[in-house]
Structure formats: structure tokens, C-alpha cells
Design an enzyme around this catalytic site. Structure first.
Site, PDB file in Angstrom:
ATOM      1  N   ASP A  99       0.958  -1.142  -0.023  1.00 32.49           N
ATOM      2  CA  ASP A  99      -0.121  -0.038   0.061  1.00 32.49           C
ATOM      3  C   ASP A  99       0.797   1.320   0.178  1.00 32.49           C
ATOM      4  O   ASP A  99       1.882   1.175   0.776  1.00 32.49           O
ATOM      5  CB  ASP A  99      -0.914   0.001   1.306  1.00 32.49           C
ATOM      6  CG  ASP A  99      -2.135   0.488   1.276  1.00 32.49           C
ATOM      7  OD1 ASP A  99      -3.176  -0.123   1.360  1.00 32.49           O
ATOM      8  OD2 ASP A  99      -2.198   1.585   0.526  1.00 32.49           O
ATOM      9  N   ASP A 206      -2.884   4.906  -2.457  1.00 32.27           N
ATOM     10  CA  ASP A 206      -3.894   5.776  -1.542  1.00 32.27           C
ATOM     11  C   ASP A 206      -4.391   6.951  -2.077  1.00 32.27           C
ATOM     12  O   ASP A 206      -3.477   7.650  -2.499  1.00 32.27           O
ATOM     13  CB  ASP A 206      -3.064   5.637  -0.166  1.00 32.27           C
ATOM     14  CG  ASP A 206      -4.379   5.850   0.785  1.00 32.27           C
ATOM     15  OD1 ASP A 206      -5.223   5.204   1.055  1.00 32.27           O
ATOM     16  OD2 ASP A 206      -4.163   6.940   1.626  1.00 32.27           O
ATOM     17  N   GLU A 263      -6.486   4.464  -5.943  1.00 29.20           N
ATOM     18  CA  GLU A 263      -7.713   4.543  -5.363  1.00 29.20           C
ATOM     19  C   GLU A 263      -8.353   5.778  -5.873  1.00 29.20           C
ATOM     20  O   GLU A 263      -7.657   6.717  -5.403  1.00 29.20           O
ATOM     21  CB  GLU A 263      -7.648   4.505  -3.698  1.00 29.20           C
ATOM     22  CG  GLU A 263      -8.789   4.496  -3.186  1.00 29.20           C
ATOM     23  CD  GLU A 263      -8.717   5.049  -1.559  1.00 29.20           C
ATOM     24  OE1 GLU A 263      -7.932   5.816  -1.357  1.00 29.20           O
ATOM     25  OE2 GLU A 263      -9.468   4.570  -0.786  1.00 29.20           O
ATOM     26  N   HIS A 341     -10.932  -2.745   3.063  1.00 32.38           N
ATOM     27  CA  HIS A 341     -10.918  -2.554   4.586  1.00 32.38           C
ATOM     28  C   HIS A 341     -11.638  -1.231   4.970  1.00 32.38           C
ATOM     29  O   HIS A 341     -11.862  -1.023   6.115  1.00 32.38           O
ATOM     30  CB  HIS A 341      -9.296  -2.258   5.020  1.00 32.38           C
ATOM     31  CG  HIS A 341      -8.833  -1.098   4.262  1.00 32.38           C
ATOM     32  ND1 HIS A 341      -8.518  -1.151   2.776  1.00 32.38           N
ATOM     33  CD2 HIS A 341      -8.524   0.157   4.617  1.00 32.38           C
ATOM     34  CE1 HIS A 341      -7.997  -0.039   2.640  1.00 32.38           C
ATOM     35  NE2 HIS A 341      -7.893   0.821   3.531  1.00 32.38           N
ATOM     36  N   ASP A 342     -12.262  -0.430   3.889  1.00 30.19           N
ATOM     37  CA  ASP A 342     -12.935   0.657   4.157  1.00 30.19           C
ATOM     38  C   ASP A 342     -14.430   0.212   4.124  1.00 30.19           C
ATOM     39  O   ASP A 342     -15.451   1.487   4.402  1.00 30.19           O
ATOM     40  CB  ASP A 342     -12.705   1.777   3.449  1.00 30.19           C
ATOM     41  CG  ASP A 342     -11.282   2.320   3.351  1.00 30.19           C
ATOM     42  OD1 ASP A 342     -10.740   2.900   2.369  1.00 30.19           O
ATOM     43  OD2 ASP A 342     -10.773   2.219   4.486  1.00 30.19           O
TER      44      ASP A 342
HETATM   45  O1  TEU Z   1      -9.397   6.015   1.697  1.00 30.45           O
HETATM   46  C1  TEU Z   1      -9.662   7.082   1.258  1.00 30.45           C
HETATM   47  C2  TEU Z   1     -10.966   7.403   1.424  1.00 30.45           C
HETATM   48  O2  TEU Z   1     -11.670   6.499   1.553  1.00 30.45           O
HETATM   49  C3  TEU Z   1     -11.673   8.579   1.022  1.00 30.45           C
HETATM   50  O3  TEU Z   1     -10.997   9.008  -0.083  1.00 30.45           O
HETATM   51  C4  TEU Z   1     -13.158   8.638   0.764  1.00 30.45           C
HETATM   52  O4  TEU Z   1     -13.400   9.410  -0.333  1.00 30.45           O
HETATM   53  C5  TEU Z   1     -13.972   9.108   1.866  1.00 30.45           C
HETATM   54  O5  TEU Z   1     -13.460   8.045   3.111  1.00 30.45           O
HETATM   55  C6  TEU Z   1     -15.233   8.956   1.664  1.00 30.45           C
HETATM   56  O6  TEU Z   1     -15.763   7.601   1.443  1.00 30.45           O
HETATM   57  C7  TEU Z   1      -7.853   5.721   2.073  1.00 30.45           C
HETATM   58  C8  TEU Z   1      -7.852   4.227   2.693  1.00 30.45           C
HETATM   59  O7  TEU Z   1      -8.429   3.435   2.017  1.00 30.45           O
HETATM   60  C9  TEU Z   1      -8.266   4.799   4.083  1.00 30.45           C
HETATM   61  O8  TEU Z   1      -8.376   3.653   4.869  1.00 30.45           O
HETATM   62  C10 TEU Z   1      -7.683   5.678   4.894  1.00 30.45           C
HETATM   63  O9  TEU Z   1      -8.367   5.864   6.020  1.00 30.45           O
HETATM   64  C11 TEU Z   1      -7.667   6.995   3.884  1.00 30.45           C
HETATM   65  O10 TEU Z   1      -7.248   6.824   2.676  1.00 30.45           O
HETATM   66  C12 TEU Z   1      -6.647   8.069   4.632  1.00 30.45           C
HETATM   67  O11 TEU Z   1      -5.361   7.481   4.212  1.00 30.45           O
END
Ligand code: TEU
Ligand code: CA
Length: 573
Positions: A99, A206, A263, A341-342
Site C-alpha cells: 500500500d 492511496d 484508489e 478494509h474501508d
Molecule cells: O481511503 C480514502 C477514502 O476512503 C476517501 O477518499 C473517501 O472518499 C472518503 O473516506 C469517503 O468515502 C484511503 C484508505 O483506504 C483509508 O483506509 C484511509 O483512512 C484514507 O485513505 C486516508 O489514508
């Protein structure tokens, strides 16, 4: 297909190191734990790994706040452990993606400590510092009204140097200033080359479209204060120098023939996405678009919604949008995924988790949908065994993710003692919170360890009690398990890769709000995939020509009637 780069046909398994496998019974997952499960992953049929951040970090945002790119978060292990993982994965023909979190660092990173130490420190402009504004009453105000992804303003006041710094995410995640070439060079060398030299095969990048901010930082049009984040979102993604920065980064990756999957949130314009992933543009090999995972989430803020607040046609349109990147004419590519994971568990969001039987059947149906999508397929840890969300019995105290906790705290302050309103807010977290994907992997049925950690050892985050019925040990030898169904689907995807990986996606019967049907086609070969996204029987859509059934997720199918949550794959003559 000959000459196809490996990453197009890859099946990538995403690992969340804190929660995958703990090898030394301290309740925290680690790299040696991952190594101990490589055989399991090989048997599953995946051939690439994406490891979520394992770098040194204070863990404010579970490692997405990096304090040293060239060291490990101590409980996860050492750089030598990572070298062993890379070597042992490569021996099995598995690729390893790390990542890459380079929009921001932790506020504990040495670079930020220097930058914040004084206004004339050489690294001052490696981050984004701005003077305060003052309103008519002489009150100090931040440079603009943007809201952070984790509540509050994106500007944090630093008393020591009397300026604000930008953080699109947590206060502890200051944004790096990509406008400065020296900073970009340091990022490439410190965060990328170090690991590329150790043989990693590429990166999941990311927030890949946030590095070029509009240098005038205009206010966002406020639709309502709680939502200005997304209102601002379009202001801080896909900025003016994105193409230049990604070309520069691509030049580093290309030296190692390394793959990049970015992403890419908040980008509804397909032409803009195509620019990022078109081979001739030399920016990224592919991106994760949010269209599918945003289905059922709030438009202004992901949690501004209520459970199951979407129609099947929205899901169909979202899948069609991302599949639109793969077609014989275009040189772009897609990433197919429904979990990470999100994101909460897809059976709980898009299937039916109200009984074990329905969770199993809808889990298998979602495996059919995922495994038949074009592009590179990504599977998130636990998706292969049909994991579902944390139970409704878990109180907010069991939700550890800062996004969940900060969102809830703001809601608590807003709701005062309106318990009903607060319960509605919590019901959305019970449906969509990132925590549902972060509880420890369910290897066995025993609590509290679930085979994730030592016998009787309490893991860092409470195990999902559904591990008693949803776990690897019970499924590995059960021919009817979700795990074995995923194995079959991954084998089918390999055997029909021209159609299922490279084929063109075409929706069938779009307006049907119960059945999601699509055709995959390439060089005259055709497959029909049908998924009955509902609790009742539905009619099989009629298609011309002979059909040969390749796989089905229920016993005793009734020809042209689909059982609840039944999925089928046909080869069409
Ligand atoms: O996630 C980014 C992200 O999810 C945001 O850009 C998204 O648009 C927002 O949360 C609304 O859904 C990445 C990682 O996957 C996440 O786990 C981290 O918390 C985040 O970046 C910060 O590094
Ligand atoms: Ca451990």
C-alpha cells in the site's frame, strides 16, 4: 492470452495485517502470521497479495498515518520478515503489492517534525502551511471551509509557528506538498524505490487523485455544514497537475516493471478515469472506482443514509460504469471489487445476512457476480468464507475505527438527548462502518481467539462472534461451503478468462429490480450470468440460443425459475 501483462489476469487477495493472523499470541496480526497462511491462499487460487500498510505508524488511522516508510510497525515484525514474505510469495508464483500512502504522512514522521519546527526550516514547504484569515470581529479563521474526512476542518492551527496546516484526513495526517519537486523525489525514493529494490511487484496507491490541490484553496459551496466534505471533495481531487505527477511516478514504477492500482474516489466522469488508466497515458495501470462501493451510501457523506437505501438498478449502473473501462477497442483496464478494509461486508450490504442459510447462498451468488466481472479481480480477507457484518449486539464502544468514532461523537453532540436520532445514526454504522471489515480473520469457531491468535488470547479487536459458524476450519473440507464455492468460481474464471476477465460486459433486462443479468462477450464467445438479488423466486430472463449451465449456487434448480438469491453462469451457443 499471450503477451497480456500478469496483472490483468491476476486474482489479488487483500490482507489487513492487524487482523489476518497473529503468530506470536500478542493479539495483533503480523507478517510471520501472513507467511504461515500462504499455503491456504495458494489453495484458494489467488496469485497476488495486496498488503495494507505495515509501516511504522502511531496507528491513528490503522497505519494510513506513516511515520517511517522504511520500517515496520513493531508488532507486525521487521523489514527482514517482509523480505521473507516477498521471497516465499514469489516462490509460490504469487506477486506482492504494498500500500502506498503518499498524500500525507503521520504527524510523527521526521519530515513533518522538521517542517513544523520553524517557518524557515528547509522542509517547511514539504507540507501545506497557510496563514489564518480574520473575520470582521477579528476572530481567527482557517484558510477555507473544507471539512475533513474524519470530521472538523481540514486546517489545524499550529501555535508554535502561528500558521494552519492542511490535513484532508485526521489532524495526525498532514498532507504532503506535491507542488515541491524535492518533496516528490523524496517520496519516490523513500516510499517506493526502497521496496521496489526488495522485489515488490507494485503498489495499491492511496487516494491517488488528491495530490494536486487547487493552489488558491477556494471555499466549497456549502450545501449543509455536515456535508461540505463531499461538497469540497470535487475541489481537491483530480487537480491540475495530476497527469504530470502520475507520469513522473509512472517513470519510477516502469523502471521496475511494477504495477499500479490507484484508489480513485469522487470521480463520476468516466473520461477522466480513462485518462488515468489508458496505457498510452502512462499514468496508472488501473484504479479502484467507488461507484459500486458507494451504492447505498450517502451522496453528501457516506453515512448520511439509512440501511439498504438503494435499488438494484443503481448497483447495475455502478457495475456497468466501471466495467466500461474494459472493451476490445480501449487500452484502459478496470479493477473488480466489492469489499475492502474501508467497506462493510458485501453479504450484509447487497446480499441477505439474516439467516446462516441466506448468508451462505447470497455469499455464493455474490461470488458468481464478482468472479464474472472483467478487469483485475480483488478479494478482501474473509470475503471468501462469506463473512458478514458485526452483530447488532456490538455497542459503539466495540467500533474502533476513528472514522466511526469521530462521526458518532459529532452526532452525539448534535443529537443531545434525542436518543432516537442517535440510534438512527448508529444503525447506519451497524450497516456501513469500516469496522465490519477489520475484525480478526475467522480461522476457527472458538472464541475469543477464533484461531486468529493463541488459544484463549483476546485479539486487539473483538472477533465477530459469527466466527462460531463462519470460519475457515469448518469450510475447508465442506464441499458446499462458501470457501469451496469461491475456489470453484476462481477456477472457472481462469478456465474462461477470455470471457470472464477480458470479455465485454453488457447488461440484460436493466429495469428488472430483482434480477441482475449480464452477458460477457469476446470474439463470438458468450456467457450469461444471472443473479436473483431478492428473497423471492424470479423468472429467468429469456435469451435466444442454447444455454449450457456452467455453475449454480443452489441445489435442484427449477429451470426458468430462479430461487431466492440464486445465481447461475451459462455458456451461450
Ligand atoms: O481511503 C480514502 C477514502 O476512503 C476517501 O477518499 C473517501 O472518499 C472518503 O473516506 C469517503 O468515502 C484511503 C484508505 O483506504 C483509508 O483506509 C484511509 O483512512 C484514507 O485513505 C486516508 O489514508
Ligand atoms: Ca502478533
Amino acid at each position: 492470452e499471450k503477451g497480456t501483462p500478469w496483472w490483468k489476469d491476476a486474482i489479488v487477495y487483500q490482507i489487513y495485517p492487524a487482523s489476518f493472523k497473529d503468530s506470536n499470541s500478542d493479539g495483533i496480526g503480523d507478517i510471520l502470521g501472513i507467511i504461515s497462511k500462504l499455503d491456504y491462499l495458494e489453495v484458494l487460487g489467488v496469485n497476488a497479495l495486496w498488503i495494507c500498510p505495515m509501516y511504522a505508524s502511531p496507528q491513528v488511522d490503522m497505519g494510513y498515518d506513516i511515520s517511517d516508510y522504511q520500517n515496520l510497525h513493531a508488532p507486525y515484525g521487521t523489514v527482514a520478515d517482509m523480505e521473507a514474505l516477498i521471497e516465499k510469495a514469489h516462490i509460490r508464483g504469487m506477486k506482492v503489492l504494498l500500500d502506498l500512502v503518499i498524500n500525507h504522512t503521520s504527524n510523527q514522521h521526521a519530515w513533518f517534525k522538521e517542517s513544523r519546527s520553524s517557518k524557515d526550516n528547509p522542509k517547511r514547504n514539504w507540507y501545506i502551511w497557510k496563514p489564518a484569515k480574520y473575520d470582521k470581529d477579528g476572530q481567527r479563521q482557517p484558510p477555507n471551509n473544507w471539512r475533513s474526512n474524519f470530521e472538523g476542518s481540514v486546517w489545524e492551527w499550529d501555535g508554535h509557528t502561528q500558521e494552519y496546516y492542511l490535513h484532508l484526513f485526521a489532524v495526525e495526517q498532514p498532507d504532503l506538498n506535491w507542488e515541491v519537486e524535492e518533496t516528490r523525489r523524496a517520496i519516490y525514493n523513500e516510499a517506493m524505490v526502497f521496496w521496489l529494490e526488495k522485489g515488490v511487484d507494485g503498489f495499491r496507491i492511496d487516494t491517488v487523485n488528491m495530490y494536486s490541490k487547487p493552489t488558491d484553496y477556494p471555499d466549497a459551496e456549502i450545501t449543509d455544514m455536515g456535508t461540505v466534505l463531499q461538497g469540497a471533495g470535487h475541489l481537491y481531487v483530480n487537480g491540475p497537475r495530476m497527469d504530470e505527477f502520475l507520469n513522473e511516478m509512472n517513470a519510477v514504477l516502469s523502471r521496475y516493471n511494477a504495477v499500479s492500482v490507484g484508489e480513485c474516489p469522487l470521480t463520476p466522469d468516466l473520461a477522466r478515469v480513462k485518462k488515468y488508466v489508458s496505457a498510452k497515458e502512462k499514468q496508472l495501470d488501473m484504479v479502484f472506482q467507488f461507484d459500486v462501493v458507494d451504492v447505498g451510501q450517502g451522496k453528501s457523506h457516506r453515512y448520511h443514509t439509512k440501511p439498504h437505501n438503494y435499488k438494484l438498478t443503481e448497483l447495475k449502473r455502478a457495475v456497468l460504469f466501471s466495467q466500461g473501462l474494459v472493451s476490445p477497442e480501449s487500452d484502459s483496464w478496470a479493477a473488480a471489487f466489492m469489499e475492502n478494509h474501508d467497506q462493510a461486508r458485501s453479504i450484509s450490504r447487497f446480499g441477505n445476512d439474516t439467516t446462516p442459510a441466506l448468508a451462505i447462498r447470497s455469499g455464493k451468488m455474490l461470488a458468481i457476480l464478482n468472479a464474472c466481472l472483467s478487469g483485475t479481480l480483488f478479494v478482501y480477507q474473509g470475503q471468501e468464507i462469506g463473512c458478514v457484518n458485526l452483530p447488532k449486539s456490538f455497542p459503539i464502544e466495540d467500533y474502533q475505527d476513528l472514522e466511526s468514532r469521530r462521526y458518532y461523537n459529532v452526532a452525539e453532540a448534535r443529537c443531545g438527548n434525542d436518543k432516537e436520532e442517535l440510534a438512527k445514526v448508529f444503525s447506519v454504522l451497524q450497516y456501513l462502518a469500516r469496522d465490519h471489515a477489520r475484525s480478526p480473520m475467522q480461522w476457527e469457531s472458538t472464541l475469543p481467539d477464533g484461531g486468529f491468535t493463541g488459544e484463549g488470547v483476546k485479539p486487539w479487536m473483538k472477533l465477530n462472534p459469527f466466527t462460531t459458524t463462519i470460519n475457515v476450519k469448518q469450510q475447508i473440507h465442506d464441499p458446499d461451503s462458501v470457501l469451496n464455492f469461491w475456489k470453484q468460481m476462481l477456477r472457472l474464471r481462469k478456465n474462461y478468462s477470455a470471457l470472464l476477465v477480458h470479455g465485454e460486459f453488457k447488461l440484460v433486462d436493466f429495469d428488472n429490480e430483482h434480477v441482475f443479468s449480464f452477458v460477457k462477450e469476446l470474439k463470438g464467445q458468450k456467457a450469461l450470468i444471472v443473479c436473483n438479488f431478492c428473497d423471492r423466486e424470479s423468472k429467468l430472463p429469456s435469451v435466444t440460443g442454447k444455454k449450457q449451465l456452467l455453475i449454480i449456487n443452489t441445489e435442484g434448480s427449477k429451470n426458468d425459475v430462479l430461487n431466492a438469491w440464486e445465481g447461475r453462469v451459462y455458456l451461450l451457443e
